[in-house]
Design a protein around this motif. Structure first.
Motif, PDB file in Angstrom:
ATOM      1  N   ARG A 287      17.448 -75.241  -0.027  1.00  0.00           N
ATOM      2  CA  ARG A 287      17.725 -75.745   0.890  1.00  0.00           C
ATOM      3  C   ARG A 287      16.210 -77.334   0.307  1.00  0.00           C
ATOM      4  O   ARG A 287      14.983 -76.172   0.204  1.00  0.00           O
ATOM      5  CB  ARG A 287      17.157 -74.907   1.518  1.00  0.00           C
ATOM      6  N   ARG A 288      16.395 -77.548   0.982  1.00  0.00           N
ATOM      7  CA  ARG A 288      14.551 -79.254   1.163  1.00  0.00           C
ATOM      8  C   ARG A 288      14.242 -78.537   2.400  1.00  0.00           C
ATOM      9  O   ARG A 288      14.168 -78.101   3.502  1.00  0.00           O
ATOM     10  CB  ARG A 288      15.365 -80.155   1.229  1.00  0.00           C
ATOM     11  N   ALA A 289      12.988 -78.590   1.948  1.00  0.00           N
ATOM     12  CA  ALA A 289      11.923 -78.216   2.220  1.00  0.00           C
ATOM     13  C   ALA A 289      11.494 -78.668   3.938  1.00  0.00           C
ATOM     14  O   ALA A 289      11.232 -77.992   5.355  1.00  0.00           O
ATOM     15  CB  ALA A 289      10.237 -78.251   1.862  1.00  0.00           C
TER      16      ALA A 289
ATOM     17  N   GLY B  53       5.801 -52.252  -2.770  1.00  0.00           N
ATOM     18  CA  GLY B  53       6.270 -51.816  -4.291  1.00  0.00           C
ATOM     19  C   GLY B  53       7.963 -51.362  -3.389  1.00  0.00           C
ATOM     20  O   GLY B  53       8.612 -50.636  -4.471  1.00  0.00           O
ATOM     21  N   THR B  54       8.460 -52.737  -2.539  1.00  0.00           N
ATOM     22  CA  THR B  54       9.813 -52.937  -2.135  1.00  0.00           C
ATOM     23  C   THR B  54      10.299 -53.398  -2.948  1.00  0.00           C
ATOM     24  O   THR B  54       9.501 -54.345  -4.009  1.00  0.00           O
ATOM     25  CB  THR B  54       9.859 -53.155  -1.110  1.00  0.00           C
ATOM     26  N   GLY B  55      11.603 -53.726  -3.364  1.00  0.00           N
ATOM     27  CA  GLY B  55      12.437 -54.480  -4.341  1.00  0.00           C
ATOM     28  C   GLY B  55      12.861 -54.137  -5.555  1.00  0.00           C
ATOM     29  O   GLY B  55      12.055 -53.284  -6.223  1.00  0.00           O
ATOM     30  N   PRO B  56      13.696 -54.528  -6.493  1.00  0.00           N
ATOM     31  CA  PRO B  56      14.415 -53.494  -8.030  1.00  0.00           C
ATOM     32  C   PRO B  56      12.702 -53.577  -8.629  1.00  0.00           C
ATOM     33  O   PRO B  56      11.815 -54.731  -8.547  1.00  0.00           O
ATOM     34  CB  PRO B  56      14.910 -54.965  -8.265  1.00  0.00           C
ATOM     35  N   ARG B  57      12.343 -52.387  -9.147  1.00  0.00           N
ATOM     36  CA  ARG B  57      11.178 -52.290 -10.123  1.00  0.00           C
ATOM     37  C   ARG B  57      11.732 -53.759 -10.882  1.00  0.00           C
ATOM     38  O   ARG B  57      12.755 -54.328 -11.725  1.00  0.00           O
ATOM     39  CB  ARG B  57      11.569 -51.454 -11.187  1.00  0.00           C
ATOM     40  N   ARG B  58       9.702 -53.928 -12.306  1.00  0.00           N
ATOM     41  CA  ARG B  58      10.447 -55.132 -12.796  1.00  0.00           C
ATOM     42  C   ARG B  58      11.346 -55.179 -14.028  1.00  0.00           C
ATOM     43  O   ARG B  58      11.841 -55.774 -14.777  1.00  0.00           O
ATOM     44  CB  ARG B  58       8.452 -54.621 -14.090  1.00  0.00           C
ATOM     45  N   GLU B  59      11.606 -53.598 -14.778  1.00  0.00           N
ATOM     46  CA  GLU B  59      12.134 -53.543 -16.249  1.00  0.00           C
ATOM     47  C   GLU B  59      13.657 -54.018 -15.515  1.00  0.00           C
ATOM     48  O   GLU B  59      15.341 -54.557 -16.187  1.00  0.00           O
ATOM     49  CB  GLU B  59      12.249 -52.322 -16.348  1.00  0.00           C
ATOM     50  N   THR B  60      13.954 -54.220 -14.005  1.00  0.00           N
ATOM     51  CA  THR B  60      15.976 -54.614 -13.475  1.00  0.00           C
ATOM     52  C   THR B  60      15.778 -56.053 -14.051  1.00  0.00           C
ATOM     53  O   THR B  60      14.883 -56.499 -13.456  1.00  0.00           O
ATOM     54  CB  THR B  60      16.067 -54.099 -12.186  1.00  0.00           C
ATOM     55  N   VAL B  61      17.179 -55.869 -14.806  1.00  0.00           N
ATOM     56  CA  VAL B  61      17.396 -57.442 -14.705  1.00  0.00           C
ATOM     57  C   VAL B  61      18.219 -58.115 -13.283  1.00  0.00           C
ATOM     58  O   VAL B  61      19.001 -57.654 -13.169  1.00  0.00           O
ATOM     59  CB  VAL B  61      17.852 -57.773 -16.174  1.00  0.00           C
ATOM     60  N   VAL B  62      17.768 -59.156 -12.654  1.00  0.00           N
ATOM     61  CA  VAL B  62      19.120 -59.356 -11.620  1.00  0.00           C
ATOM     62  C   VAL B  62      19.350 -60.939 -12.126  1.00  0.00           C
ATOM     63  O   VAL B  62      18.386 -61.646 -13.131  1.00  0.00           O
ATOM     64  CB  VAL B  62      18.125 -59.824 -10.612  1.00  0.00           C
ATOM     65  N   ARG B  63      20.437 -61.552 -10.641  1.00  0.00           N
ATOM     66  CA  ARG B  63      20.558 -62.968 -10.940  1.00  0.00           C
ATOM     67  C   ARG B  63      20.343 -63.480  -9.728  1.00  0.00           C
ATOM     68  O   ARG B  63      20.294 -62.984  -8.996  1.00  0.00           O
ATOM     69  CB  ARG B  63      21.931 -63.135 -11.610  1.00  0.00           C
ATOM     70  N   VAL B  64      19.343 -64.714  -9.989  1.00  0.00           N
ATOM     71  CA  VAL B  64      18.960 -65.434  -8.567  1.00  0.00           C
ATOM     72  C   VAL B  64      19.748 -66.490  -9.165  1.00  0.00           C
ATOM     73  O   VAL B  64      20.185 -67.466  -9.628  1.00  0.00           O
ATOM     74  CB  VAL B  64      17.167 -65.491  -9.275  1.00  0.00           C
ATOM     75  N   VAL B  65      20.742 -66.894  -7.227  1.00  0.00           N
ATOM     76  CA  VAL B  65      21.092 -68.237  -7.509  1.00  0.00           C
ATOM     77  C   VAL B  65      20.920 -69.193  -6.081  1.00  0.00           C
ATOM     78  O   VAL B  65      20.367 -69.096  -4.712  1.00  0.00           O
ATOM     79  CB  VAL B  65      22.730 -67.727  -6.963  1.00  0.00           C
ATOM     80  N   PRO B  66      20.465 -70.290  -6.560  1.00  0.00           N
ATOM     81  CA  PRO B  66      19.715 -71.315  -5.279  1.00  0.00           C
ATOM     82  C   PRO B  66      20.688 -71.212  -4.594  1.00  0.00           C
ATOM     83  O   PRO B  66      22.094 -71.070  -4.229  1.00  0.00           O
ATOM     84  CB  PRO B  66      19.394 -72.789  -6.129  1.00  0.00           C
ATOM     85  N   TRP B  67      19.987 -71.509  -3.023  1.00  0.00           N
ATOM     86  CA  TRP B  67      20.831 -71.207  -2.243  1.00  0.00           C
ATOM     87  C   TRP B  67      20.324 -72.923  -1.072  1.00  0.00           C
ATOM     88  O   TRP B  67      19.246 -72.786  -0.447  1.00  0.00           O
ATOM     89  CB  TRP B  67      20.825 -69.692  -1.204  1.00  0.00           C
ATOM     90  N   ASN B  68      21.807 -72.686  -0.200  1.00  0.00           N
ATOM     91  CA  ASN B  68      20.951 -73.967   0.389  1.00  0.00           C
ATOM     92  C   ASN B  68      21.351 -73.539   2.058  1.00  0.00           C
ATOM     93  O   ASN B  68      21.863 -74.387   3.215  1.00  0.00           O
ATOM     94  CB  ASN B  68      21.271 -75.236   0.148  1.00  0.00           C
ATOM     95  N   GLY B  69      22.253 -72.058   2.373  1.00  0.00           N
ATOM     96  CA  GLY B  69      22.283 -71.468   4.221  1.00  0.00           C
ATOM     97  C   GLY B  69      23.634 -72.046   3.707  1.00  0.00           C
ATOM     98  O   GLY B  69      24.250 -72.139   5.242  1.00  0.00           O
ATOM     99  N   THR B  70      24.375 -72.277   3.329  1.00  0.00           N
ATOM    100  CA  THR B  70      25.575 -72.620   2.736  1.00  0.00           C
ATOM    101  C   THR B  70      26.217 -72.201   2.626  1.00  0.00           C
ATOM    102  O   THR B  70      26.341 -71.401   1.471  1.00  0.00           O
ATOM    103  CB  THR B  70      26.546 -74.095   2.681  1.00  0.00           C
ATOM    104  N   GLY B  71      27.759 -71.916   2.125  1.00  0.00           N
ATOM    105  CA  GLY B  71      28.632 -71.615   1.453  1.00  0.00           C
ATOM    106  C   GLY B  71      28.341 -71.891  -0.507  1.00  0.00           C
ATOM    107  O   GLY B  71      29.428 -71.571  -1.083  1.00  0.00           O
TER     108      GLY B  71
END
Length: 380
Positions: A289-291, A266-284
């Motif tokens: 990040r490639r598998a 049950g952790t994490g923002p609730r379903r009705e919460t809108v968040v923004r997702v940024v792809p991340w490669n471990g750098t700035g």
């Protein structure tokens, strides 16, 4: 230098003496005496193990974590005889445990509070304390410490998982990413409970508009996310690969908006919460990040939804500069003895004393084990 102690020839080598002197430089004896007096833990009669010695002993336990009680005390008294000449040389492990009980948890807890307060920026009455929060970057961390499975510890912290002989005690903390000082901490039986306690114990004005909180967790404690949002703080989290973040709407900078499915337990923002997702490669810079590179976590989740005001590359750069995941206590504990950190204490009060001592010892060595970000501008 060899320190004879209860028949033990305990060698106190130069690195040990330097580490001990670092503790004394970080925590002056007069400070230790004042905190002991304020906690009313000053001994009422002459003892072989006075309160000041036990203050330093609890810290030295983390410098010499593989040594026995007797060996730690031998190194302490042998390495710094001019500071600890009042300590006797006949104390057994049982006597040391009794001395730890006499000291209690309050002086070490007060020392943590002193360290946090000393790192606080001044706030004027005119700004209502907002100067403390504006532009501040805090790293959230949760660390599992394994305590002995005793009846008292079970009552306080819960039963262990499976056949494990140790049970987990969780330390949650907020670390200032510039100074690497732990400004708030909580000890609890679970990471979620720790996050909730952490918010209650945060000093007034610590979090507000202009604060950025970063974290590197498998899931985000829901109560923490919403409390930070209500306080006006921005958030950037690096999440585990199992977090469900379906795309609701793509944005021109490569990020997307999502109404996430809550994480396990049950952790994490609730379903009705809108968040923004940024792809991340471990750098700035943003980008998945490639598998084949062994990437396990490839997304940043943020409460900053305006891609025009704060593009994805700025989100990635701020997170990278903050150094979440290598900012503080978690990195320190990872350097102690692998990824599992064992506590020695068999009672809840001494478990807490030992953990507060861990935080204080981290403070003494933080600039040696963590990168120095004092001159980095986390906000452009």
């Amino acid at each position: 230098m060899a320190a004879p102690y209860r028949g033990i020839r305990c060698e106190t080598h130069l690195p040990d003496r330097l580490a001990l002197r670092m503790l004394v430089q970080a925590f002056r004896p007069e400070l230790m005496d004042r905190l002991v007096d304020e906690a009313e833990r000053k001994e009422r009669r002459s003892r072989l193990l006075p309160a000041r010695v036990m203050m330093y002993f609890t810290l030295a336990m983390w410098l010499f974590e593989t040594s026995s009680y007797e060996e730690v005390l031998a190194k302490l008294t042998g390495g710094l005889p001019e500071f600890f000449e009042e300590a006797g040389d006949l104390a057994s492990a049982a006597a040391i445990t009794r001395a730890r009980r006499r000291l209690g948890v309050e002086p070490l807890k007060a020392l943590c509070g002193h360290l946090a307060a000393s790192a606080e920026p001044e706030a004027s009455p005119a700004d209502g304390g907002t100067a403390r929060a504006a532009g501040r970057v805090l790293a959230f961390e949760s660390v599992a410490l394994e305590a002995p499975d005793t009846p008292a510890n079970r009552v306080a912290f819960g039963a262990p998982d499976g056949d494990c002989r140790h049970l987990n005690v969780w330390l949650t903390s907020l670390t200032d990413c510039r100074t690497r000082v732990v400004v708030a901490s909580a000890i609890a039986s679970g990471a979620d409970h720790g996050a909730e306690s952490l918010l209650v114990r945060c000093p007034p004005g610590l979090i507000g508009a202009g604060t950025l909180v970063v974290g590197d967790e498998e899931t985000i404690p829901s109560n923490l996310w919403h409390a930070l949002a209500e306080a006006g703080a921005d958030q950037v989290w690096q999440l585990g690969e199992h977090a469900q973040l379906p795309a609701a709407r793509g944005l021109p900078d490569g990020s997307y908006l999502s109404a996430p499915v809550g994480g396990h337990r049950g952790t994490g923002p609730r379903r009705e919460t809108v968040v923004r997702v940024v792809p991340w490669n471990g750098t700035g810079r943003p980008g998945a990040r490639r598998a084949e590179e062994g990437g396990r976590r490839d997304r940043l989740v943020t409460s900053i939804l305006d891609d025009d005001a704060v593009p994805a590359d700025v989100i990635a750069a701020r997170y990278a500069r903050a150094g979440a995941g290598r900012a503080g206590v978690r990195q320190f504990t990872g350097q102690l003895d692998g990824q599992r950190v064992f506590l020695r204490s068999k009672s809840p009060e001494l478990v807490q004393q030992e953990i507060y001592a861990l935080l204080c010892t981290y403070h003494a060595v933080r600039n040696l084990v963590s990168p120095n970000y004092a001159d980095v501008r986390l906000y452009e």
